[in-house]
Design a protein around this motif. Structure first.
Motif, PDB file in Angstrom:
ATOM      1  N   ARG A   1      50.713  38.209  33.858  1.00 56.62           N
ATOM      2  CA  ARG A   1      49.156  37.798  32.567  1.00 56.62           C
ATOM      3  C   ARG A   1      49.948  38.234  30.763  1.00 56.62           C
ATOM      4  O   ARG A   1      51.464  39.136  31.372  1.00 56.62           O
ATOM      5  CB  ARG A   1      48.481  39.334  32.730  1.00 56.62           C
ATOM      6  CG  ARG A   1      47.715  38.598  33.864  1.00 56.62           C
ATOM      7  CD  ARG A   1      47.186  37.170  34.421  1.00 56.62           C
ATOM      8  NE  ARG A   1      45.795  37.410  35.813  1.00 56.62           N
ATOM      9  CZ  ARG A   1      46.423  36.655  36.415  1.00 56.62           C
ATOM     10  NH1 ARG A   1      47.438  35.840  36.540  1.00 56.62           N
ATOM     11  NH2 ARG A   1      45.180  37.037  37.251  1.00 56.62           N
TER      12      ARG A   1
ATOM     13  N   TRP B   1      37.820  28.314  30.101  1.00 61.16           N
ATOM     14  CA  TRP B   1      38.878  28.549  31.608  1.00 61.16           C
ATOM     15  C   TRP B   1      36.933  29.644  32.554  1.00 61.16           C
ATOM     16  O   TRP B   1      36.169  28.744  33.420  1.00 61.16           O
ATOM     17  CB  TRP B   1      39.336  29.453  31.787  1.00 61.16           C
ATOM     18  CG  TRP B   1      38.890  30.628  33.713  1.00 61.16           C
ATOM     19  CD1 TRP B   1      40.049  29.832  34.179  1.00 61.16           C
ATOM     20  CD2 TRP B   1      37.991  30.725  34.158  1.00 61.16           C
ATOM     21  NE1 TRP B   1      39.725  30.231  35.633  1.00 61.16           N
ATOM     22  CE2 TRP B   1      38.504  31.375  35.376  1.00 61.16           C
ATOM     23  CE3 TRP B   1      38.313  32.246  33.662  1.00 61.16           C
ATOM     24  CZ2 TRP B   1      38.101  32.376  35.653  1.00 61.16           C
ATOM     25  CZ3 TRP B   1      37.451  33.088  34.255  1.00 61.16           C
ATOM     26  CH2 TRP B   1      37.329  33.488  35.563  1.00 61.16           C
TER      27      TRP B   1
ATOM     28  N   LEU C   1      42.157  24.007  36.337  1.00 61.15           N
ATOM     29  CA  LEU C   1      41.678  26.100  36.446  1.00 61.15           C
ATOM     30  C   LEU C   1      42.282  26.662  36.585  1.00 61.15           C
ATOM     31  O   LEU C   1      42.475  28.170  35.609  1.00 61.15           O
ATOM     32  CB  LEU C   1      40.994  26.294  37.866  1.00 61.15           C
ATOM     33  CG  LEU C   1      39.139  26.218  37.803  1.00 61.15           C
ATOM     34  CD1 LEU C   1      38.358  26.036  39.251  1.00 61.15           C
ATOM     35  CD2 LEU C   1      38.677  26.839  36.640  1.00 61.15           C
ATOM     36  N   LEU C   2      44.239  26.503  36.618  1.00 57.23           N
ATOM     37  CA  LEU C   2      44.885  27.060  36.799  1.00 57.23           C
ATOM     38  C   LEU C   2      45.919  27.696  35.450  1.00 57.23           C
ATOM     39  O   LEU C   2      46.406  28.862  35.383  1.00 57.23           O
ATOM     40  CB  LEU C   2      45.909  26.788  37.802  1.00 57.23           C
ATOM     41  CG  LEU C   2      46.912  27.664  38.559  1.00 57.23           C
ATOM     42  CD1 LEU C   2      46.971  28.971  39.042  1.00 57.23           C
ATOM     43  CD2 LEU C   2      48.127  26.738  39.146  1.00 57.23           C
TER      44      LEU C   2
ATOM     45  N   CYS D   1      42.005  33.641  43.852  1.00 59.89           N
ATOM     46  CA  CYS D   1      42.333  32.161  44.133  1.00 59.89           C
ATOM     47  C   CYS D   1      40.500  31.674  44.904  1.00 59.89           C
ATOM     48  O   CYS D   1      39.915  31.700  45.295  1.00 59.89           O
ATOM     49  CB  CYS D   1      43.019  31.938  45.068  1.00 59.89           C
ATOM     50  SG  CYS D   1      43.091  30.098  46.245  1.00 59.89           S
TER      51      CYS D   1
ATOM     52  N   PHE E   1      38.799  28.051  51.812  1.00 56.51           N
ATOM     53  CA  PHE E   1      39.027  26.503  52.265  1.00 56.51           C
ATOM     54  C   PHE E   1      39.705  27.242  52.300  1.00 56.51           C
ATOM     55  O   PHE E   1      41.298  26.266  53.653  1.00 56.51           O
ATOM     56  CB  PHE E   1      39.145  25.745  50.369  1.00 56.51           C
ATOM     57  CG  PHE E   1      40.041  23.823  51.032  1.00 56.51           C
ATOM     58  CD1 PHE E   1      41.499  24.040  51.202  1.00 56.51           C
ATOM     59  CD2 PHE E   1      38.970  23.164  50.675  1.00 56.51           C
ATOM     60  CE1 PHE E   1      41.894  22.716  51.695  1.00 56.51           C
ATOM     61  CE2 PHE E   1      39.741  22.063  50.722  1.00 56.51           C
ATOM     62  CZ  PHE E   1      41.068  21.858  51.191  1.00 56.51           C
TER      63      PHE E   1
ATOM     64  N   PHE F   1      45.841  36.034  47.576  1.00 56.15           N
ATOM     65  CA  PHE F   1      45.179  35.283  47.286  1.00 56.15           C
ATOM     66  C   PHE F   1      44.990  35.756  45.677  1.00 56.15           C
ATOM     67  O   PHE F   1      43.651  35.197  44.640  1.00 56.15           O
ATOM     68  CB  PHE F   1      43.871  34.943  48.226  1.00 56.15           C
ATOM     69  CG  PHE F   1      44.472  34.243  49.233  1.00 56.15           C
ATOM     70  CD1 PHE F   1      43.867  32.040  49.059  1.00 56.15           C
ATOM     71  CD2 PHE F   1      43.640  34.735  50.435  1.00 56.15           C
ATOM     72  CE1 PHE F   1      44.895  31.836  49.697  1.00 56.15           C
ATOM     73  CE2 PHE F   1      43.753  34.361  51.739  1.00 56.15           C
ATOM     74  CZ  PHE F   1      43.734  32.516  51.245  1.00 56.15           C
ATOM     75  N   GLY F   2      45.286  36.796  45.136  1.00 60.50           N
ATOM     76  CA  GLY F   2      44.779  37.309  43.841  1.00 60.50           C
ATOM     77  C   GLY F   2      43.591  38.358  43.603  1.00 60.50           C
ATOM     78  O   GLY F   2      43.400  38.215  44.935  1.00 60.50           O
TER      79      GLY F   2
ATOM     80  N   ARG G   1      35.416  27.417  35.479  1.00 59.66           N
ATOM     81  CA  ARG G   1      34.979  28.220  36.920  1.00 59.66           C
ATOM     82  C   ARG G   1      34.022  27.903  37.627  1.00 59.66           C
ATOM     83  O   ARG G   1      33.252  27.823  38.808  1.00 59.66           O
ATOM     84  CB  ARG G   1      35.649  29.466  36.435  1.00 59.66           C
ATOM     85  CG  ARG G   1      35.588  30.304  38.174  1.00 59.66           C
ATOM     86  CD  ARG G   1      36.207  29.691  38.239  1.00 59.66           C
ATOM     87  NE  ARG G   1      36.881  30.781  40.151  1.00 59.66           N
ATOM     88  CZ  ARG G   1      37.761  31.759  40.438  1.00 59.66           C
ATOM     89  NH1 ARG G   1      38.942  31.196  40.479  1.00 59.66           N
ATOM     90  NH2 ARG G   1      37.395  31.706  42.386  1.00 59.66           N
TER      91      ARG G   1
ATOM     92  N   ARG H   1      39.765  35.776  38.683  1.00 60.96           N
ATOM     93  CA  ARG H   1      40.678  34.570  38.754  1.00 60.96           C
ATOM     94  C   ARG H   1      40.846  34.849  39.776  1.00 60.96           C
ATOM     95  O   ARG H   1      42.423  34.290  40.612  1.00 60.96           O
ATOM     96  CB  ARG H   1      41.697  34.775  37.907  1.00 60.96           C
ATOM     97  CG  ARG H   1      41.808  34.497  36.565  1.00 60.96           C
ATOM     98  CD  ARG H   1      42.133  33.962  35.399  1.00 60.96           C
ATOM     99  NE  ARG H   1      42.292  32.755  35.717  1.00 60.96           N
ATOM    100  CZ  ARG H   1      42.833  31.818  34.309  1.00 60.96           C
ATOM    101  NH1 ARG H   1      42.278  32.422  33.012  1.00 60.96           N
ATOM    102  NH2 ARG H   1      43.161  30.310  34.887  1.00 60.96           N
TER     103      ARG H   1
ATOM    104  N   GLY I   1      46.556  24.161  46.026  1.00 63.45           N
ATOM    105  CA  GLY I   1      46.536  24.319  46.604  1.00 63.45           C
ATOM    106  C   GLY I   1      47.100  23.339  48.434  1.00 63.45           C
ATOM    107  O   GLY I   1      47.446  23.694  48.938  1.00 63.45           O
TER     108      GLY I   1
ATOM    109  N   THR J   1      51.413  25.884  49.066  1.00 66.16           N
ATOM    110  CA  THR J   1      51.133  27.126  49.211  1.00 66.16           C
ATOM    111  C   THR J   1      50.588  27.398  50.979  1.00 66.16           C
ATOM    112  O   THR J   1      51.179  28.170  51.215  1.00 66.16           O
ATOM    113  CB  THR J   1      49.803  27.861  48.136  1.00 66.16           C
ATOM    114  OG1 THR J   1      48.599  27.059  48.483  1.00 66.16           O
ATOM    115  CG2 THR J   1      49.965  28.213  47.087  1.00 66.16           C
TER     116      THR J   1
END
Ligand code: HEM
Length: 460
Positions: free
Chosen positions: A339, A99, A91-92, A406, A411, A399-400, A103, A404, A270, A273
């Motif tokens: 990006r 993608w 995913l990243l 996070c 979680f 978390f952006g 997702r 996209r 995960g 971070t």
């Protein structure tokens, strides 16, 4: 999207050295240069870093434009290619339709109801960890950074692969750490040997990759053959089915390789971070005993002395959440995002040209006095209920943002709330005199040296 007009102006260029441009100051002290840029420019600035043209957006409105409103114009930047060696096409690192499908498949694994089951795992892992910490000699300082790396590693492995693999996790954790570490080095190094060269680090990389792959493919194979169901993320990913793409291999389900890539990605995205963010939070609490005391009052009132509190209890700990949010404002682990522009993009009177990179820095936006008065002050009151109404939604983006965002944000917040509150209930924390904790922006914004602190058992 706005169209190109004759009012287009050249983007202000930050002065740098011939050829090297702004590379050196960015390598030496990126946070200091971000601060300079913020003071000198108001919307967009053109930088040359590592031989690439990069455009830093400086306002929440433009961050929203790049990450959300015009996200289709932007793909993964070349920085992600290095990560692909380790993460594959997860995913990243993936892009486009591939993608989007992944997702869609992975999203249900992170839904609120699913997280409640994972919270049980987090609580029991944290309980064991606290028991281990309580046995430490309290007259000596504790390396809390390392302690969080250990516990978040255990939590991510258990929530992914469940308890049927206990005992095998030790070798796996070590191998994953090696892969993360070597990818980090490769990403930051200006000189890269081809991966096929048998240099010592690359041989270590290959050995570690083999350990990880043998483990993950082994678990996948065992799960596929037994048809037994588990309360973990791998189970959700294994059985996730994409109805729109039934003609894909495995009738819309993920292939073994895809499952492997997503598991390693979830682990990599995960683990550090969350650990880094917790280390910052504990550092801030030792510097602000009043906040620590208020947090402890809330924790004692809500959690009481229940040996294993129920997952729902944690949701009512609002001050704990404010402390975490303010800590991630000051020290966002993902301090910058990049990006690649597919086509020219108009930002007000300026253009980001096709083929160049747009940069969005949560660190810069979180430290902008226009968004956050007195930005260097640690004050969890900024996140008192209702705070979202007073600010642009992209003034705070640990978390952006956009599609996209996070996938693990809920979680992570739940995990941090469990770790923080159970720790504060068990122990009191004091700083080590004269310890200077400075940020070091690598892939994540971590403390330059591990955070050490003094712990004492709470008397209940
Ligand atoms: C404090 C902890 C965390 C922070 C600050 C964080 C931050 C971020 C950010 C900023 C992004 C977006 C990157 C970009 O747009 O370029 C991201 C993506 C991602 N994160 Fe997290 N993350 C955290 C925890 C987690 C956890 C716990 C998981 C999984 C269990 C996770 C899994 C992912 C994945 C898979 C992506 C890629 C999503 C996509 O592009 O579809 N993260 N994270």
């Amino acid at each position: 999207m706005e169209t190109l007009t004759s009012s287009t102006r050249p983007v202000p260029k930050h002065p740098g050295l011939p050829m090297l441009g702004n590379t050196l100051p960015f390598m030496r002290d990126p946070l200091a240069i971000l601060q300079t840029l913020q003071q000198r420019y108001d919307r967009l600035v053109h930088l040359n870093i590592g031989g690439r043209h990069q455009y830093l957006v400086m306002t929440p409105e433009d961050a929203k434009h790049v990450l959300q409103e015009n996200h289709r114009n932007y793909g993964r930047s070349p920085a992600f290619r290095v990560l692909q060696i380790f993460l594959g096409n997860g995913l990243l690192t993936s892009d486009g339709d591939f993608w989007r499908r992944q997702r869609r498949l992975a999203q249900p694994a992170f839904h609120r109801q699913r997280l409640a089951a994972l919270a049980q795992t987090m609580i029991s892992e944290t309980t064991d960890w606290i028991t281990e910490l309580s046995r430490l000699d309290k007259s000596k300082p504790v390396n809390i950074s390392q302690a969080f790396m250990d516990v978040t590693m255990r939590i991510v492995c258990k929530t992914l692969f469940s308890s049927n693999v206990v005992g095998k996790l030790d070798g796996l954790s070590e191998a994953l750490e090696t892969l993360m570490h070597l990818s980090n080095n490769r990403m930051l190094s200006p000189f890269r040997f081809p991966m096929s060269w048998p240099t010592p680090p690359q041989r270590r990389f290959r050995r570690a990759a083999q350990v990880v792959d043998t483990f993950i493919y082994g678990v996948i194979d065992q799960r596929r053959r037994s048809n037994e169901r588990y309360d973990d993320l791998l189970d959700m990913l294994l059985y996730a089915e994409d109805e729109d793409t039934g003609d894909w291999p495995n009738s819309g389900r993920m292939s073994d390789k895809q499952l492997r890539d997503e598991c390693v990605t979830i682990f990599a995205a995960g683990h550090e971070t969350t650990a880094v963010s917790m280390a910052w939070t504990m550092h801030l609490l030792t510097q602000h005993p009043d906040v620590q005391a208020r947090l402890r009052d809330e924790v004692n009132e809500r959690l009481g002395d229940a040996a294993t509190p129920a997952p729902e209890t944690f949701r009512s700990l609002t001050y704990a959440m404010q402390v975490i949010q303010e800590s991630m404002r000051l020290y966002p682990p993902a301090w910058i995002m990049s990006r690649l522009a597919h086509a020219d993009d108009q930002i007000g009177p300026y253009t980001i040209p096709a083929g160049d990179t747009a940069l969005v820095s949560p660190y810069l936006l979180h430290h902008d006095p226009a968004n956050w008065p007195d930005p260097e002050r640690f004050d969890p009151e900024r996140f008192a209920p209702g705070w979202e109404k007073e600010r642009h939604s992209y003034a705070y983006l640990p978390f952006g943002g956009g599609p996209r965002l996070c996938i693990g944000n809920q979680f992570a917040l739940m995990e941090m709330q469990i770790l923080l509150t159970m720790l504060v209930r068990a122990f009191a924390f004091q700083p080590i005199p004269n310890q200077r904790v400075k940020p070091q922006p690598l892939i994540t914004l971590r403390p330059k040296r591990p955070v050490w602190l003094l712990m004492s058992n709470q008397i209940s």
